[in-house]
Design a protein around this motif. Structure first.
Motif, PDB file in Angstrom:
ATOM      1  N   HIS A 127     -27.961  -5.576 -32.828  1.00 52.45           N
ATOM      2  CA  HIS A 127     -27.267  -5.679 -31.540  1.00 52.45           C
ATOM      3  C   HIS A 127     -26.702  -7.064 -31.264  1.00 52.45           C
ATOM      4  O   HIS A 127     -25.790  -7.200 -30.448  1.00 52.45           O
ATOM      5  N   THR A 128     -27.233  -8.089 -31.925  1.00 54.24           N
ATOM      6  CA  THR A 128     -26.690  -9.428 -31.716  1.00 54.24           C
ATOM      7  C   THR A 128     -25.546  -9.706 -32.678  1.00 54.24           C
ATOM      8  O   THR A 128     -24.498 -10.198 -32.288  1.00 54.24           O
ATOM      9  N   TYR A 129     -25.763  -9.363 -33.954  1.00 53.29           N
ATOM     10  CA  TYR A 129     -24.795  -9.722 -35.003  1.00 53.29           C
ATOM     11  C   TYR A 129     -24.166  -8.466 -35.625  1.00 53.29           C
ATOM     12  O   TYR A 129     -24.100  -8.331 -36.841  1.00 53.29           O
ATOM     13  N   THR A 130     -23.691  -7.567 -34.783  1.00 55.18           N
ATOM     14  CA  THR A 130     -23.140  -6.284 -35.232  1.00 55.18           C
ATOM     15  C   THR A 130     -22.045  -6.455 -36.280  1.00 55.18           C
ATOM     16  O   THR A 130     -21.094  -7.209 -36.077  1.00 55.18           O
ATOM     17  N   ASN A 131     -22.199  -5.722 -37.403  1.00 53.91           N
ATOM     18  CA  ASN A 131     -21.206  -5.691 -38.487  1.00 53.91           C
ATOM     19  C   ASN A 131     -20.921  -7.064 -39.109  1.00 53.91           C
ATOM     20  O   ASN A 131     -19.845  -7.285 -39.668  1.00 53.91           O
ATOM     21  N   ILE A 132     -21.885  -8.005 -38.997  1.00 50.20           N
ATOM     22  CA  ILE A 132     -21.725  -9.301 -39.667  1.00 50.20           C
ATOM     23  C   ILE A 132     -22.560  -9.278 -40.939  1.00 50.20           C
ATOM     24  O   ILE A 132     -23.786  -9.110 -40.903  1.00 50.20           O
ATOM     25  N   ASP A 133     -21.888  -9.441 -42.066  1.00 46.71           N
ATOM     26  CA  ASP A 133     -22.539  -9.335 -43.372  1.00 46.71           C
ATOM     27  C   ASP A 133     -23.661 -10.367 -43.510  1.00 46.71           C
ATOM     28  O   ASP A 133     -23.482 -11.543 -43.194  1.00 46.71           O
ATOM     29  N   GLY A 134     -24.828  -9.898 -43.950  1.00 39.85           N
ATOM     30  CA  GLY A 134     -25.974 -10.781 -44.163  1.00 39.85           C
ATOM     31  C   GLY A 134     -26.851 -10.962 -42.936  1.00 39.85           C
ATOM     32  O   GLY A 134     -27.972 -11.455 -43.032  1.00 39.85           O
ATOM     33  N   GLU A 135     -26.337 -10.559 -41.755  1.00 38.74           N
ATOM     34  CA  GLU A 135     -27.097 -10.720 -40.506  1.00 38.74           C
ATOM     35  C   GLU A 135     -27.501  -9.372 -39.907  1.00 38.74           C
ATOM     36  O   GLU A 135     -28.590  -9.227 -39.375  1.00 38.74           O
ATOM     37  N   ASP A 136     -26.587  -8.390 -39.985  1.00 41.44           N
ATOM     38  CA  ASP A 136     -26.851  -7.048 -39.460  1.00 41.44           C
ATOM     39  C   ASP A 136     -27.414  -6.191 -40.599  1.00 41.44           C
ATOM     40  O   ASP A 136     -26.682  -5.696 -41.446  1.00 41.44           O
ATOM     41  N   HIS A 137     -28.759  -6.023 -40.602  1.00 40.66           N
ATOM     42  CA  HIS A 137     -29.406  -5.312 -41.709  1.00 40.66           C
ATOM     43  C   HIS A 137     -29.169  -3.802 -41.647  1.00 40.66           C
ATOM     44  O   HIS A 137     -29.428  -3.094 -42.613  1.00 40.66           O
ATOM     45  N   ASP A 138     -28.648  -3.318 -40.517  1.00 37.24           N
ATOM     46  CA  ASP A 138     -28.332  -1.890 -40.418  1.00 37.24           C
ATOM     47  C   ASP A 138     -27.099  -1.512 -41.251  1.00 37.24           C
ATOM     48  O   ASP A 138     -26.858  -0.333 -41.490  1.00 37.24           O
ATOM     49  N   ILE A 139     -26.299  -2.504 -41.662  1.00 30.77           N
ATOM     50  CA  ILE A 139     -25.144  -2.188 -42.511  1.00 30.77           C
ATOM     51  C   ILE A 139     -25.439  -2.442 -43.997  1.00 30.77           C
ATOM     52  O   ILE A 139     -24.555  -2.305 -44.844  1.00 30.77           O
ATOM     53  N   GLU A 140     -26.688  -2.830 -44.300  1.00 25.50           N
ATOM     54  CA  GLU A 140     -27.085  -2.988 -45.705  1.00 25.50           C
ATOM     55  C   GLU A 140     -27.628  -1.648 -46.194  1.00 25.50           C
ATOM     56  O   GLU A 140     -28.802  -1.331 -46.025  1.00 25.50           O
ATOM     57  N   ILE A 141     -26.741  -0.839 -46.766  1.00 25.92           N
ATOM     58  CA  ILE A 141     -27.128   0.503 -47.205  1.00 25.92           C
ATOM     59  C   ILE A 141     -27.157   0.515 -48.730  1.00 25.92           C
ATOM     60  O   ILE A 141     -26.134   0.241 -49.370  1.00 25.92           O
ATOM     61  N   LYS A 142     -28.326   0.793 -49.291  1.00 27.51           N
ATOM     62  CA  LYS A 142     -28.447   0.805 -50.748  1.00 27.51           C
ATOM     63  C   LYS A 142     -27.476   1.807 -51.367  1.00 27.51           C
ATOM     64  O   LYS A 142     -27.332   2.917 -50.869  1.00 27.51           O
ATOM     65  N   PHE A 143     -26.803   1.387 -52.425  1.00 26.37           N
ATOM     66  CA  PHE A 143     -25.844   2.197 -53.199  1.00 26.37           C
ATOM     67  C   PHE A 143     -24.536   2.471 -52.460  1.00 26.37           C
ATOM     68  O   PHE A 143     -23.742   3.282 -52.899  1.00 26.37           O
ATOM     69  N   MET A 144     -24.316   1.797 -51.306  1.00 25.86           N
ATOM     70  CA  MET A 144     -23.070   2.015 -50.559  1.00 25.86           C
ATOM     71  C   MET A 144     -22.342   0.683 -50.345  1.00 25.86           C
ATOM     72  O   MET A 144     -22.970  -0.344 -50.105  1.00 25.86           O
ATOM     73  N   ARG A 145     -21.018   0.743 -50.433  1.00 25.51           N
ATOM     74  CA  ARG A 145     -20.177  -0.413 -50.082  1.00 25.51           C
ATOM     75  C   ARG A 145     -19.340   0.009 -48.887  1.00 25.51           C
ATOM     76  O   ARG A 145     -18.560   0.958 -48.972  1.00 25.51           O
ATOM     77  N   ILE A 146     -19.497  -0.696 -47.760  1.00 21.30           N
ATOM     78  CA  ILE A 146     -18.803  -0.242 -46.549  1.00 21.30           C
ATOM     79  C   ILE A 146     -17.847  -1.275 -45.947  1.00 21.30           C
ATOM     80  O   ILE A 146     -17.224  -1.003 -44.937  1.00 21.30           O
ATOM     81  N   HIS A 147     -17.761  -2.464 -46.570  1.00 25.76           N
ATOM     82  CA  HIS A 147     -16.674  -3.366 -46.160  1.00 25.76           C
ATOM     83  C   HIS A 147     -16.270  -4.280 -47.304  1.00 25.76           C
ATOM     84  O   HIS A 147     -16.981  -4.436 -48.288  1.00 25.76           O
ATOM     85  N   HIS A 148     -15.080  -4.873 -47.166  1.00 23.14           N
ATOM     86  CA  HIS A 148     -14.394  -5.557 -48.271  1.00 23.14           C
ATOM     87  C   HIS A 148     -15.194  -6.688 -48.917  1.00 23.14           C
ATOM     88  O   HIS A 148     -15.046  -6.932 -50.113  1.00 23.14           O
ATOM     89  N   ASP A 149     -15.975  -7.403 -48.145  1.00 21.90           N
ATOM     90  CA  ASP A 149     -16.659  -8.571 -48.704  1.00 21.90           C
ATOM     91  C   ASP A 149     -17.947  -8.239 -49.450  1.00 21.90           C
ATOM     92  O   ASP A 149     -18.586  -9.126 -50.006  1.00 21.90           O
ATOM     93  N   GLN A 150     -18.341  -6.969 -49.421  1.00 19.70           N
ATOM     94  CA  GLN A 150     -19.494  -6.565 -50.238  1.00 19.70           C
ATOM     95  C   GLN A 150     -19.019  -6.371 -51.678  1.00 19.70           C
ATOM     96  O   GLN A 150     -17.957  -5.791 -51.918  1.00 19.70           O
ATOM     97  N   LYS A 151     -19.808  -6.875 -52.611  1.00 18.79           N
ATOM     98  CA  LYS A 151     -19.437  -6.815 -54.028  1.00 18.79           C
ATOM     99  C   LYS A 151     -19.356  -5.356 -54.487  1.00 18.79           C
ATOM    100  O   LYS A 151     -20.241  -4.558 -54.198  1.00 18.79           O
ATOM    101  N   ILE A 152     -18.285  -5.019 -55.206  1.00 24.76           N
ATOM    102  CA  ILE A 152     -18.136  -3.640 -55.689  1.00 24.76           C
ATOM    103  C   ILE A 152     -18.859  -3.469 -57.021  1.00 24.76           C
ATOM    104  O   ILE A 152     -18.798  -4.331 -57.893  1.00 24.76           O
ATOM    105  N   LYS A 153     -19.601  -2.361 -57.127  1.00 22.80           N
ATOM    106  CA  LYS A 153     -20.326  -2.032 -58.360  1.00 22.80           C
ATOM    107  C   LYS A 153     -19.822  -0.685 -58.875  1.00 22.80           C
ATOM    108  O   LYS A 153     -19.198   0.073 -58.136  1.00 22.80           O
ATOM    109  N   LYS A 154     -20.119  -0.393 -60.144  1.00 23.01           N
ATOM    110  CA  LYS A 154     -19.581   0.818 -60.780  1.00 23.01           C
ATOM    111  C   LYS A 154     -19.889   2.087 -59.989  1.00 23.01           C
ATOM    112  O   LYS A 154     -19.030   2.947 -59.816  1.00 23.01           O
ATOM    113  N   HIS A 155     -21.136   2.208 -59.499  1.00 22.01           N
ATOM    114  CA  HIS A 155     -21.503   3.454 -58.809  1.00 22.01           C
ATOM    115  C   HIS A 155     -20.762   3.646 -57.485  1.00 22.01           C
ATOM    116  O   HIS A 155     -20.667   4.761 -56.986  1.00 22.01           O
TER     117      HIS A 155
END
Length: 353
Positions: A127-155
């Motif tokens: 709720h404080t750092y919504t959608n900020i990479d590295g701060e909002d742990h609710d957007i850290e979804i294992k095996f998913m890439r949901i925004h441009h600055d997350q590193k892309i992997k084969k899967h």
């Protein structure tokens, strides 16, 4: 979590105007910002349904087809308790009685989760750092890439095909694995700071986990057998997981919502504008969905006023929209659940490339 991150607090005319209009609304209508009689009735109904469905599934001999149907209903009921009771209570907005909020927030422990972890992960980080990479742990979804600055992997190239499986198992993974992972590593995310874990909360963690295991595994195995128990937990867990994950994703991972990666410890926008940019509403005219989701389809209003009960969101929606138009701020809203869902799938597809 980085407490040195600062939001713009120089030109906050939008926030001041919105806060004043909202304050006037509650003053003029003589309402409390917390829940009302309708919310109390809903809580009684949902908790009663929980105990009735559990009792029938565990103690009454029923045909397997009826059992499957009731397990699906039970999964919806678990999610609805989370959306309506635990969520408002966890934000201290269910009632103006703090003790009651505290007791009802432990309904998450009844469902197998842990309210102490949830408050750290959701109330503070998300709720404080919504959608900020590295701060909002609710957007850290294992095996998913949901925004441009997350590193892309084969899967990630296949995520548009496998995301429903991940959403389906998310609740079961949360209560049977991820809570223990957080407990032993003492971190919310892989790179986040160590958190303080009081002895009282450790005691509550183990007692509630043991009780959950007793009521959801041991007693059902004893009364209906191992296979029916595992099938029942799988069905209700998948339905609950799909409901929770989909509602969260439609509120933050759709066309129009912004994600940020910090180069410095400063956000250009004031906090309220950042919340509007990173959230979206959907199907706000659908009263049945609004009732079931505890107003979480009004995600914009929830993020701006997390300490206001969801029963007030439809009224606040009008005030927020008017203020956004006046200050020329983009307001993200999808007219239906399906429009939001299609947009979410588009974003997942785009992030797979």
């Amino acid at each position: 979590m980085n407490h040195s991150i600062k939001f713009n607090n120089v030109n906050t005319l939008f926030s001041k105007s919105l806060k004043q209009r909202t304050s006037d609304y509650f003053k003029n209508t003589s309402q409390k910002k917390t829940g009302n009689r309708k919310l109390f009735f809903k809580a009684v109904l949902l908790l009663s349904t929980f105990f009735i469905l559990y009792s029938i599934l565990v103690f009454v001999p029923i045909h397997w087809t009826v059992g499957i149907f009731l397990c699906i209903l039970f999964g919806v009921n678990l999610a609805a308790i989370g959306f309506n009771i635990m969520h408002d209570a966890g934000h201290n907005s269910f009632s103006d009685n703090k003790q009651l909020n505290n007791v009802l927030s432990y309904s998450l422990n009844l469902l197998g989760g842990n309210i102490y972890f949830w408050k750290l992960k959701h109330n503070i980080a998300h709720h404080t750092y919504t959608n900020i990479d590295g701060e909002d742990h609710d957007i850290e979804i294992k095996f998913m890439r949901i925004h441009h600055d997350q590193k892309i992997k084969k899967h990630h190239h296949f995520q548009r095909f496998y995301f429903p499986i991940l959403y389906g198992i998310s609740y079961l993974a949360w209560i049977f694995y991820q809570d223990y992972e957080k407990y032993f590593r003492k971190r919310m995310g892989q790179t986040s700071d160590l958190f303080h874990f009081p002895l009282k909360e450790k005691f509550i963690f183990w007692i509630s986990k043991i009780l959950h295991f007793l009521f959801f595994i041991i007693i059902p195995v004893w009364t209906v057998g191992l296979i029916p128990t595992l099938v029942g937990i799988a069905i209700s867990g998948i339905v609950c997981g799909m409901s929770l994950a989909t509602v969260f994703q439609l509120a933050h991972v759709v066309d129009g919502t912004k994600f940020k990666t910090l180069k410095e410890f400063r956000i250009e926008e004031e906090w309220m504008i950042h919340q509007i940019q990173s959230t979206a509403n959907f199907a706000t005219q659908n009263k049945i969905l609004t009732w079931l989701l505890g107003g979480l389809n009004y995600q914009v209003e929830h993020h701006i006023f997390p300490k206001v009960s969801h029963v007030h969101y439809p009224a606040l929606n009008l005030i927020v929209r008017e203020t956004c138009i006046e200050f020329n701020i983009q307001y993200n809203e999808y007219t239906s659940f399906w429009n939001a869902f299609k947009s979410h799938v588009r974003v997942i597809h785009a992030m797979s490339k």
